[in-house]
Design a protein around this motif. Structure first.
Motif, PDB file in Angstrom:
ATOM      1  N   ARG A   1       0.845  -1.414  -0.011  1.00 53.69           N
ATOM      2  CA  ARG A   1       0.373  -0.061   0.017  1.00 53.69           C
ATOM      3  C   ARG A   1       0.857   1.326  -0.046  1.00 53.69           C
ATOM      4  NH1 ARG A   1      -5.414  -1.004   0.520  1.00 53.69           N
ATOM      5  NH2 ARG A   1      -5.920  -3.344   1.577  1.00 53.69           N
ATOM      6  N   ALA A   2       2.139   1.255  -0.720  1.00 48.62           N
ATOM      7  CA  ALA A   2       2.583   2.515  -0.927  1.00 48.62           C
ATOM      8  C   ALA A   2       1.877   3.357  -1.726  1.00 48.62           C
ATOM      9  CB  ALA A   2       4.261   2.110  -1.559  1.00 48.62           C
ATOM     10  N   GLU A   3       2.079   4.710  -1.389  1.00 49.29           N
ATOM     11  CA  GLU A   3       1.371   5.909  -2.171  1.00 49.29           C
ATOM     12  C   GLU A   3       1.984   6.208  -3.532  1.00 49.29           C
ATOM     13  OE1 GLU A   3      -0.841   8.015  -3.578  1.00 49.29           O
ATOM     14  OE2 GLU A   3      -1.436   7.517  -1.606  1.00 49.29           O
ATOM     15  N   VAL A   4       1.182   5.557  -4.638  1.00 46.47           N
ATOM     16  CA  VAL A   4       1.596   5.649  -5.909  1.00 46.47           C
ATOM     17  C   VAL A   4       1.825   6.987  -6.636  1.00 46.47           C
ATOM     18  CG1 VAL A   4      -0.539   5.397  -6.738  1.00 46.47           C
ATOM     19  CG2 VAL A   4       1.375   4.546  -8.088  1.00 46.47           C
ATOM     20  N   ASN A   5       0.969   8.062  -5.715  1.00 46.41           N
ATOM     21  CA  ASN A   5       1.171   9.189  -6.572  1.00 46.41           C
ATOM     22  C   ASN A   5       1.778  10.310  -5.348  1.00 46.41           C
ATOM     23  OD1 ASN A   5      -0.239   9.124  -9.008  1.00 46.41           O
ATOM     24  ND2 ASN A   5      -2.044   8.539  -7.780  1.00 46.41           N
ATOM     25  N   ALA A   6       2.543   9.686  -4.540  1.00 46.43           N
ATOM     26  CA  ALA A   6       3.333  10.588  -3.613  1.00 46.43           C
ATOM     27  C   ALA A   6       4.188  11.420  -4.264  1.00 46.43           C
ATOM     28  CB  ALA A   6       4.322   9.960  -2.420  1.00 46.43           C
ATOM     29  N   VAL A   7       4.475  12.741  -4.097  1.00 42.70           N
ATOM     30  CA  VAL A   7       5.520  13.572  -4.642  1.00 42.70           C
ATOM     31  C   VAL A   7       6.683  13.991  -3.871  1.00 42.70           C
ATOM     32  CG1 VAL A   7       3.775  14.081  -6.462  1.00 42.70           C
ATOM     33  CG2 VAL A   7       4.312  15.604  -4.567  1.00 42.70           C
ATOM     34  N   GLU A   8       7.854  14.182  -4.198  1.00 43.87           N
ATOM     35  CA  GLU A   8       8.679  14.967  -3.717  1.00 43.87           C
ATOM     36  C   GLU A   8       8.811  16.328  -3.727  1.00 43.87           C
ATOM     37  OE1 GLU A   8       9.989  16.113  -6.468  1.00 43.87           O
ATOM     38  OE2 GLU A   8      12.200  16.045  -6.044  1.00 43.87           O
ATOM     39  N   GLU A   9       9.693  17.233  -3.268  1.00 44.28           N
ATOM     40  CA  GLU A   9       9.761  18.462  -2.974  1.00 44.28           C
ATOM     41  C   GLU A   9       9.622  19.400  -4.332  1.00 44.28           C
ATOM     42  OE1 GLU A   9      13.913  17.662  -2.388  1.00 44.28           O
ATOM     43  OE2 GLU A   9      12.039  16.603  -2.043  1.00 44.28           O
ATOM     44  N   ASP A  10      10.095  18.796  -5.312  1.00 46.85           N
ATOM     45  CA  ASP A  10       9.984  19.104  -6.925  1.00 46.85           C
ATOM     46  C   ASP A  10       8.740  18.518  -7.590  1.00 46.85           C
ATOM     47  OD1 ASP A  10      12.059  21.078  -6.370  1.00 46.85           O
ATOM     48  OD2 ASP A  10      13.525  19.612  -7.259  1.00 46.85           O
ATOM     49  N   GLY A  11       8.023  18.108  -6.963  1.00 50.60           N
ATOM     50  CA  GLY A  11       6.685  17.635  -7.618  1.00 50.60           C
ATOM     51  C   GLY A  11       6.886  16.480  -8.267  1.00 50.60           C
ATOM     52  N   TRP A  12       7.946  15.658  -8.125  1.00 49.85           N
ATOM     53  CA  TRP A  12       8.225  14.561  -9.092  1.00 49.85           C
ATOM     54  C   TRP A  12       7.764  13.144  -8.318  1.00 49.85           C
ATOM     55  CZ3 TRP A  12      12.206  13.238 -13.059  1.00 49.85           C
ATOM     56  CH2 TRP A  12      12.743  14.594 -13.666  1.00 49.85           C
ATOM     57  N   SER A  13       6.929  12.461  -8.947  1.00 45.34           N
ATOM     58  CA  SER A  13       6.147  11.263  -8.618  1.00 45.34           C
ATOM     59  C   SER A  13       6.988   9.971  -9.165  1.00 45.34           C
ATOM     60  CB  SER A  13       4.789  10.823  -9.254  1.00 45.34           C
ATOM     61  OG  SER A  13       4.856  10.913 -10.375  1.00 45.34           O
ATOM     62  N   ALA A  14       6.855   8.801  -8.486  1.00 48.63           N
ATOM     63  CA  ALA A  14       7.361   7.657  -8.976  1.00 48.63           C
ATOM     64  C   ALA A  14       7.270   7.399 -10.370  1.00 48.63           C
ATOM     65  CB  ALA A  14       6.743   6.324  -8.286  1.00 48.63           C
ATOM     66  N   LEU A  15       6.197   7.791 -11.150  1.00 47.83           N
ATOM     67  CA  LEU A  15       6.021   7.575 -12.660  1.00 47.83           C
ATOM     68  C   LEU A  15       6.830   8.743 -13.201  1.00 47.83           C
ATOM     69  CD1 LEU A  15       4.417   6.380 -14.699  1.00 47.83           C
ATOM     70  CD2 LEU A  15       2.812   8.222 -14.401  1.00 47.83           C
ATOM     71  N   HIS A  16       7.052   9.826 -12.773  1.00 46.67           N
ATOM     72  CA  HIS A  16       8.031  10.693 -13.201  1.00 46.67           C
ATOM     73  C   HIS A  16       9.637  10.023 -13.429  1.00 46.67           C
ATOM     74  CE1 HIS A  16       5.113  14.340 -12.323  1.00 46.67           C
ATOM     75  NE2 HIS A  16       5.830  14.813 -13.338  1.00 46.67           N
ATOM     76  N   PHE A  17       9.731   9.651 -12.405  1.00 44.68           N
ATOM     77  CA  PHE A  17      11.218   8.801 -12.239  1.00 44.68           C
ATOM     78  C   PHE A  17      11.314   7.859 -13.207  1.00 44.68           C
ATOM     79  CE2 PHE A  17      11.311  11.082  -7.896  1.00 44.68           C
ATOM     80  CZ  PHE A  17      12.375  11.785  -8.198  1.00 44.68           C
ATOM     81  N   ALA A  18      10.219   6.983 -13.134  1.00 43.00           N
ATOM     82  CA  ALA A  18      10.255   5.758 -14.195  1.00 43.00           C
ATOM     83  C   ALA A  18      10.373   6.125 -15.484  1.00 43.00           C
ATOM     84  CB  ALA A  18       8.965   4.801 -14.043  1.00 43.00           C
ATOM     85  N   CYS A  19       9.637   7.124 -15.965  1.00 39.44           N
ATOM     86  CA  CYS A  19       9.835   7.626 -17.379  1.00 39.44           C
ATOM     87  C   CYS A  19      10.984   8.278 -17.718  1.00 39.44           C
ATOM     88  CB  CYS A  19       8.629   8.749 -17.467  1.00 39.44           C
ATOM     89  SG  CYS A  19       6.822   8.331 -17.478  1.00 39.44           S
ATOM     90  N   LYS A  20      11.487   8.945 -16.516  1.00 38.54           N
ATOM     91  CA  LYS A  20      12.772   9.646 -16.873  1.00 38.54           C
ATOM     92  C   LYS A  20      13.886   8.798 -17.400  1.00 38.54           C
ATOM     93  CE  LYS A  20      16.369  12.644 -17.027  1.00 38.54           C
ATOM     94  NZ  LYS A  20      17.134  11.618 -17.457  1.00 38.54           N
ATOM     95  N   GLU A  21      13.728   7.741 -16.520  1.00 37.49           N
ATOM     96  CA  GLU A  21      14.840   6.545 -16.925  1.00 37.49           C
ATOM     97  C   GLU A  21      14.433   5.544 -17.955  1.00 37.49           C
ATOM     98  OE1 GLU A  21      17.722   6.680 -15.477  1.00 37.49           O
ATOM     99  OE2 GLU A  21      17.219   8.578 -14.178  1.00 37.49           O
ATOM    100  N   GLY A  22      13.165   5.603 -18.381  1.00 39.60           N
ATOM    101  CA  GLY A  22      12.737   4.694 -19.624  1.00 39.60           C
ATOM    102  C   GLY A  22      12.504   3.331 -19.132  1.00 39.60           C
ATOM    103  N   ASN A  23      11.991   3.314 -17.970  1.00 39.32           N
ATOM    104  CA  ASN A  23      11.565   2.025 -17.176  1.00 39.32           C
ATOM    105  C   ASN A  23      10.198   1.783 -17.553  1.00 39.32           C
ATOM    106  OD1 ASN A  23      14.292   1.698 -15.960  1.00 39.32           O
ATOM    107  ND2 ASN A  23      13.654   2.916 -14.318  1.00 39.32           N
ATOM    108  N   LEU A  24       9.980   1.256 -18.692  1.00 36.54           N
ATOM    109  CA  LEU A  24       8.565   0.800 -19.256  1.00 36.54           C
ATOM    110  C   LEU A  24       7.804  -0.014 -18.422  1.00 36.54           C
ATOM    111  CD1 LEU A  24       9.376   0.863 -23.049  1.00 36.54           C
ATOM    112  CD2 LEU A  24       8.733   2.717 -21.708  1.00 36.54           C
ATOM    113  N   GLN A  25       8.448  -1.146 -17.966  1.00 36.50           N
ATOM    114  CA  GLN A  25       7.535  -2.057 -17.096  1.00 36.50           C
ATOM    115  C   GLN A  25       7.080  -1.566 -15.860  1.00 36.50           C
ATOM    116  OE1 GLN A  25      10.398  -5.606 -17.087  1.00 36.50           O
ATOM    117  NE2 GLN A  25       8.624  -6.735 -17.699  1.00 36.50           N
TER     118      GLN A  25
END
Length: 209
Positions: free
Chosen positions: A146-170
């Motif tokens: 139950r980790a918060e999937v839409n949590a953001v850090e101080e610059d507004g980056w979410s886990a999905l931002h990080f995954a997209c930035k690194e090209g981690n499609l899965q």
């Protein structure tokens, strides 16, 4: 816990920016890596932690098992170590921990709702680290906990931002299946797809044709 200091060999993002390999306006593929940028900060944090632990051994202030366990979860997530992540979660580590060595509380009070202005948004959560690493197994395990999937850090980056930035499609797919918001904007008004690696964009575009 009776553990060694192995878990403290790396820092937990002490300045809120050191763990993010995010692009700047003039970013290039030859830019310094995270390790190059923060080796001094990590070393300083490690020495500080060792000092506090030594003080604890002399009867001074004590680093709690809870702090060490949350720190351990962050490090295992950063490494993409599924076994470590699972063991830490099974022991009660908090999925939303960010900087356990310097921030409190370690967990929210039971039954207490957040008031919207809590300081815990500084730093990255375990699922952000796992998404950046590209560990789909760790991401799924954290989501299961139950980790918060839409949590953001101080610059507004979410886990999905990080995954997209690194090209981690899965990882992106796993996050989206668990209702990650593709419309979340960071402070630069960028959605996750806006920060995606160019090669990843080309691959995605080819699949959409």
């Amino acid at each position: 816990m009776g553990q060694s200091l192995d878990v403290l060999r790396t820092c937990d993002g002490s300045d809120g920016h050191d763990a993010k390999m995010k692009p700047t306006t003039n970013a290039t593929r030859g830019s310094p890596t995270w390790d190059d940028d923060v080796v001094v900060n990590c070393a300083a944090l490690e020495e500080g932690v060792k000092s506090v632990v030594a003080s604890a051994n002399r009867g001074g202030a004590r680093i709690s098992d809870e702090v060490l366990l949350n720190h351990e979860l962050l490090q295992y997530a950063r490494q993409g170590n599924l076994r470590g992540v699972s063991e830490a979660l099974d022991k009660g580590a908090w999925t939303e921990t960010r900087r356990p060595l310097v921030m409190k509380p370690q967990k929210p009070d039971a039954g207490k709702r957040g008031n919207g202005d809590e300081p815990a948004v500084v730093g990255m959560t375990p699922i952000m680290f796992a998404a950046q690493k590209g560990s789909v197994d760790c991401v799924k395990r954290l989501l299961q906990a139950r980790a918060e999937v839409n949590a953001v850090e101080e610059d507004g980056w979410s886990a999905l931002h990080f995954a997209c930035k690194e090209g981690n499609l899965q990882v992106c797919q796993s996050l989206l299946e668990c209702k990650a918001d593709p419309a979340l904007m960071n402070i630069d008004e960028q959605r996750p797809e806006d920060v995606a690696d160019e090669d990843c964009r080309l691959e995605r575009s080819g699949k959409d044709d």
